[in-house]
Design a protein around this motif. Structure first.
Motif, PDB file in Angstrom:
ATOM      1  N   ASN A  62       0.898  -1.238  -0.026  1.00  0.00           N
ATOM      2  CA  ASN A  62      -0.070   0.034   0.170  1.00  0.00           C
ATOM      3  C   ASN A  62       1.044   1.193  -0.361  1.00  0.00           C
ATOM      4  N   ILE A  63       0.507   2.286  -0.828  1.00  0.00           N
ATOM      5  CA  ILE A  63       1.436   3.438  -0.902  1.00  0.00           C
ATOM      6  C   ILE A  63       0.835   4.637   0.070  1.00  0.00           C
ATOM      7  N   THR A  64      -0.387   4.302   0.551  1.00  0.00           N
ATOM      8  CA  THR A  64      -1.026   5.255   1.367  1.00  0.00           C
ATOM      9  C   THR A  64      -2.020   4.664   2.349  1.00  0.00           C
ATOM     10  N   ASN A  65      -2.452   5.266   3.503  1.00  0.00           N
ATOM     11  CA  ASN A  65      -3.463   4.965   4.376  1.00  0.00           C
ATOM     12  C   ASN A  65      -3.102   3.531   5.030  1.00  0.00           C
ATOM     13  N   ASP A  66      -1.830   3.007   4.842  1.00  0.00           N
ATOM     14  CA  ASP A  66      -1.546   1.740   5.716  1.00  0.00           C
ATOM     15  C   ASP A  66      -1.044   1.924   6.835  1.00  0.00           C
ATOM     16  N   ARG A  67      -1.812   2.142   8.122  1.00  0.00           N
ATOM     17  CA  ARG A  67      -1.371   2.489   9.375  1.00  0.00           C
ATOM     18  C   ARG A  67      -0.798   1.701   9.982  1.00  0.00           C
ATOM     19  N   THR A  68      -0.718   0.221   9.621  1.00  0.00           N
ATOM     20  CA  THR A  68      -0.249  -1.041  10.060  1.00  0.00           C
ATOM     21  C   THR A  68       1.189  -1.343   9.926  1.00  0.00           C
ATOM     22  N   ALA A  69       1.504  -1.106   8.471  1.00  0.00           N
ATOM     23  CA  ALA A  69       2.833  -1.334   7.763  1.00  0.00           C
ATOM     24  C   ALA A  69       2.839  -0.346   6.634  1.00  0.00           C
ATOM     25  N   VAL A  70       3.781   0.660   7.038  1.00  0.00           N
ATOM     26  CA  VAL A  70       3.887   1.653   6.042  1.00  0.00           C
ATOM     27  C   VAL A  70       4.605   1.341   4.655  1.00  0.00           C
ATOM     28  N   TYR A  71       4.429   2.009   3.695  1.00  0.00           N
ATOM     29  CA  TYR A  71       4.963   1.748   2.344  1.00  0.00           C
ATOM     30  C   TYR A  71       6.595   1.402   2.480  1.00  0.00           C
ATOM     31  N   TYR A  72       7.400   2.150   3.078  1.00  0.00           N
ATOM     32  CA  TYR A  72       9.114   1.915   3.068  1.00  0.00           C
ATOM     33  C   TYR A  72       9.276   0.290   3.300  1.00  0.00           C
ATOM     34  N   THR A  73       8.549  -0.307   4.207  1.00  0.00           N
ATOM     35  CA  THR A  73       8.745  -1.481   4.710  1.00  0.00           C
ATOM     36  C   THR A  73       7.855  -2.617   4.024  1.00  0.00           C
ATOM     37  N   THR A  74       7.061  -2.383   3.495  1.00  0.00           N
ATOM     38  CA  THR A  74       6.255  -3.399   2.843  1.00  0.00           C
ATOM     39  C   THR A  74       6.663  -3.416   1.373  1.00  0.00           C
ATOM     40  N   GLY A  75       7.084  -2.193   0.822  1.00  0.00           N
ATOM     41  CA  GLY A  75       7.660  -2.045  -0.453  1.00  0.00           C
ATOM     42  C   GLY A  75       9.155  -2.115  -0.912  1.00  0.00           C
ATOM     43  N   LEU A  76      10.111  -2.389   0.442  1.00  0.00           N
ATOM     44  CA  LEU A  76      11.416  -2.565   0.521  1.00  0.00           C
ATOM     45  C   LEU A  76      11.926  -1.334  -0.189  1.00  0.00           C
ATOM     46  N   ASP A  77      11.683  -0.150   0.368  1.00  0.00           N
ATOM     47  CA  ASP A  77      12.141   1.037  -0.331  1.00  0.00           C
ATOM     48  C   ASP A  77      12.829   1.972   0.675  1.00  0.00           C
ATOM     49  N   LYS A  78      14.140   2.578   0.537  1.00  0.00           N
ATOM     50  CA  LYS A  78      14.697   3.531   1.495  1.00  0.00           C
ATOM     51  C   LYS A  78      14.025   4.811   1.220  1.00  0.00           C
ATOM     52  N   THR A  79      13.284   5.208   0.226  1.00  0.00           N
ATOM     53  CA  THR A  79      12.556   6.276   0.051  1.00  0.00           C
ATOM     54  C   THR A  79      10.967   6.151   0.075  1.00  0.00           C
ATOM     55  N   ASP A  80      10.456   7.229   0.036  1.00  0.00           N
ATOM     56  CA  ASP A  80       8.851   7.228   0.028  1.00  0.00           C
ATOM     57  C   ASP A  80       8.342   8.427  -1.040  1.00  0.00           C
ATOM     58  N   PRO A  81       8.144   7.993  -2.223  1.00  0.00           N
ATOM     59  CA  PRO A  81       7.769   8.802  -3.408  1.00  0.00           C
ATOM     60  C   PRO A  81       6.095   9.278  -3.208  1.00  0.00           C
ATOM     61  N   TYR A  82       5.635   8.582  -2.107  1.00  0.00           N
ATOM     62  CA  TYR A  82       4.178   8.783  -2.040  1.00  0.00           C
ATOM     63  C   TYR A  82       3.349   9.767  -0.780  1.00  0.00           C
ATOM     64  N   THR A  83       4.433  10.527  -0.229  1.00  0.00           N
ATOM     65  CA  THR A  83       4.234  11.073   1.035  1.00  0.00           C
ATOM     66  C   THR A  83       3.137  12.306   0.546  1.00  0.00           C
ATOM     67  N   ASP A  84       3.356  12.947  -0.792  1.00  0.00           N
ATOM     68  CA  ASP A  84       2.267  13.528  -1.152  1.00  0.00           C
ATOM     69  C   ASP A  84       1.741  13.392  -2.462  1.00  0.00           C
ATOM     70  N   LEU A  85       0.672  12.583  -2.640  1.00  0.00           N
ATOM     71  CA  LEU A  85       0.261  12.350  -3.904  1.00  0.00           C
ATOM     72  C   LEU A  85      -0.246  13.558  -4.950  1.00  0.00           C
ATOM     73  N   ASP A  86      -0.619  14.511  -4.046  1.00  0.00           N
ATOM     74  CA  ASP A  86      -1.175  15.718  -5.067  1.00  0.00           C
ATOM     75  C   ASP A  86       0.188  16.346  -5.829  1.00  0.00           C
ATOM     76  N   LYS A  87       1.429  16.069  -5.519  1.00  0.00           N
ATOM     77  CA  LYS A  87       2.666  16.657  -6.251  1.00  0.00           C
ATOM     78  C   LYS A  87       2.910  15.404  -7.350  1.00  0.00           C
ATOM     79  N   VAL A  88       2.729  14.465  -7.416  1.00  0.00           N
ATOM     80  CA  VAL A  88       2.944  13.374  -8.523  1.00  0.00           C
ATOM     81  C   VAL A  88       2.014  12.963  -9.199  1.00  0.00           C
ATOM     82  N   LYS A  89       2.283  12.580 -10.591  1.00  0.00           N
ATOM     83  CA  LYS A  89       1.250  11.779 -11.465  1.00  0.00           C
ATOM     84  C   LYS A  89       1.457  10.289 -11.400  1.00  0.00           C
ATOM     85  N   VAL A  90       0.416   9.509 -11.236  1.00  0.00           N
ATOM     86  CA  VAL A  90       0.559   8.132 -10.952  1.00  0.00           C
ATOM     87  C   VAL A  90       0.143   7.629 -12.166  1.00  0.00           C
TER      88      VAL A  90
END
Length: 438
Positions: free
Chosen positions: A198-226
């Protein structure tokens, strides 16, 4: 549930489903139902692990992994005894179940069970492979992560990375991702490794740990085109090119009416924060103490062999050489409210629980590689090392955007039959149609 699980003795492919923390086999019903809709009982035999149901998930990843390993061995023996012949195996984990499944895979590998099977799919849905330690620096990290680690018994300590697993001196999360361990070698045997995060609204396991990513490009989805996968629009993001720069927007000043409406809608939240949450936290802490006590008693029974498992059979050598030698939810809202912090070039706060030279070297390298437009999260050294090892194995990573619920963790696998969870069915359909190797 029983109409979807099990299978025919003609089936040569066993698929094992492992639920998550506080979970039970029913949580995997939609996963089982989706597999069964695609593959009949003559093709795929389904096993839903059940020994870790409910509060038994407090007992730790090791204990849970041993239970799942035993269930798989028992099922394989049962099928063989009845005239079946399983030749392939797939293992699916949801949430904590992904970590439990990885532990079980290591044991199956070390005990030689996988030697007689073709390992097909390992899939994880919203699994915190890097633990649930919040990317914070300084005293707040010690306070928040330390407190959270002590309310979920042994599983909590392992998820927050404050445990020392056996005689390794490392957190179990780090041991699971050690390139010389049975866990990585076992995982490497699978033809396909897939994760959905999940890229957003997962309050149990946030994106960086479930997506194996040391960055998080989804912190503000209004600023990106998906960018979405064709045919699975609005839910499954393109794993190669998930986001791009958003087109500029014309910003309008909000009207007085809009501002008043916004504050009016916040009244229930303010009431919850001031009245209901304090009561709920007290009740949660009391329950946590009770569950921790009960869990410690169960672990003692497990260790002594009184729980029906001879643990000596599963305490195999965790490590391998070039030639294999081993043969044998109260803190959810609080967690989501924290702003993730990032590494800075001038950070001198140590390795956040790892004062070793290797830990400092890892952090120094990550600081150097951090980019201003996509900064590196303030992870611990063992988390950076885990990302590197698991990425080398090769995971097919699918970011998921659940829109219809404010807490997406349960929705990603359609944990219950709710209309608002229907986007989870899109995820499951994508998995069985596009990813699952028969």
């Amino acid at each position: 549930m029983t109409e979807y699980t099990g299978g025919s003795l003609e089936a040569d492919h066993l698929c094992v489903l492992v639920h998550g923390l506080w979970g039970n086999p029913i949580h995997m019903a939609s996963v089982a139902k989706t597999i069964r809709a695609q593959y009949p009982p003559e093709k795929v035999y389904l096993l839903v692990a059940k020994r870790n149901s409910g509060s038994f998930t407090y007992d730790g990843i090791e204990c849970g992994g041993e239970r799942v390993c035993l269930e798989i061995e028992e099922e394989l023996e049962s099928i063989k005894r009845r005239g079946g012949n399983i030749k392939k195996i797939s293992i699916v984990g949801y949430s904590l179940g992904g970590l439990v499944a990885r532990y079980a895979i290591g044991l199956l590998h070390a005990r030689g069970v996988l030697d007689n099977l073709e390992c097909m799919n390992f899939t994880a849905f919203a699994s915190p492979f890097l633990g649930v330690r919040s990317p914070l620096r300084g005293w707040w990290s010690v306070l928040f992560n330390g407190l959270g680690a002590r309310t979920l018994a042994l599983s909590g300590r392992q998820l927050f990375g404050v445990d020392k697993f056996r005689d390794t001196g490392k957190p179990l999360i780090a041991v699971l991702a050690d390139p010389k361990s049975i866990f990585v070698s076992g995982l490497a045997r699978f033809k396909r490794r897939t994760l959905y995060a999940n890229i957003t609204n997962d309050r149990t396991a946030v994106y960086y740990t479930t997506g194996l990513d040391k960055t998080d490009p989804y912190t503000d989805l209004d600023k990106v085109k998906v960018n979405f996968v064709k045919g699975y629009e609005d839910v499954i993001l393109d794993p190669i090119n998930p986001v791009g720069p958003a087109p500029p927007k014309v910003v309008e000043e909000p009207s007085v009416r809009a501002t008043a409406t916004k504050w009016f809608r916040r009244i229930p939240l303010i009431l919850a924060l001031t009245v209901f949450i304090p009561i709920g936290v007290v009740a949660y802490l009391i329950n946590s103490a009770i569950q921790t006590f009960r869990s410690s008693k169960r672990i003692k029974q497990h260790e002594s062999g009184l729980a029906g498992i001879n643990v000596k059979n599963y305490r195999v050598n965790l490590w391998i050489n070039e030639i294999r030698e081993a043969v044998e939810d109260a803190y959810e809202n609080m967690n989501s409210s924290q702003r993730q912090e990032y590494l800075h070039l001038s950070d001198d706060e140590g390795a956040d629980g790892d004062d070793s030279d290797s830990g400092e070297e890892i952090l120094a390298l990550e600081r150097k590689q951090s980019q201003p437009w996509r900064p590196t999260l303030a992870l611990a050294p063992y988390q950076f090392a885990a990302i590197q090892t698991l990425d080398k194995l090769g995971f097919r990573k699918y970011p998921v955007w659940i829109h219809k619920v404010s807490h997406s963790h349960a929705a990603i696998v359609k944990r219950t039959e709710r209309e608002s969870f229907e986007e989870g069915q899109v995820v499951l359909n994508h998995w069985v149609r596009e990813e699952f190797l028969l």
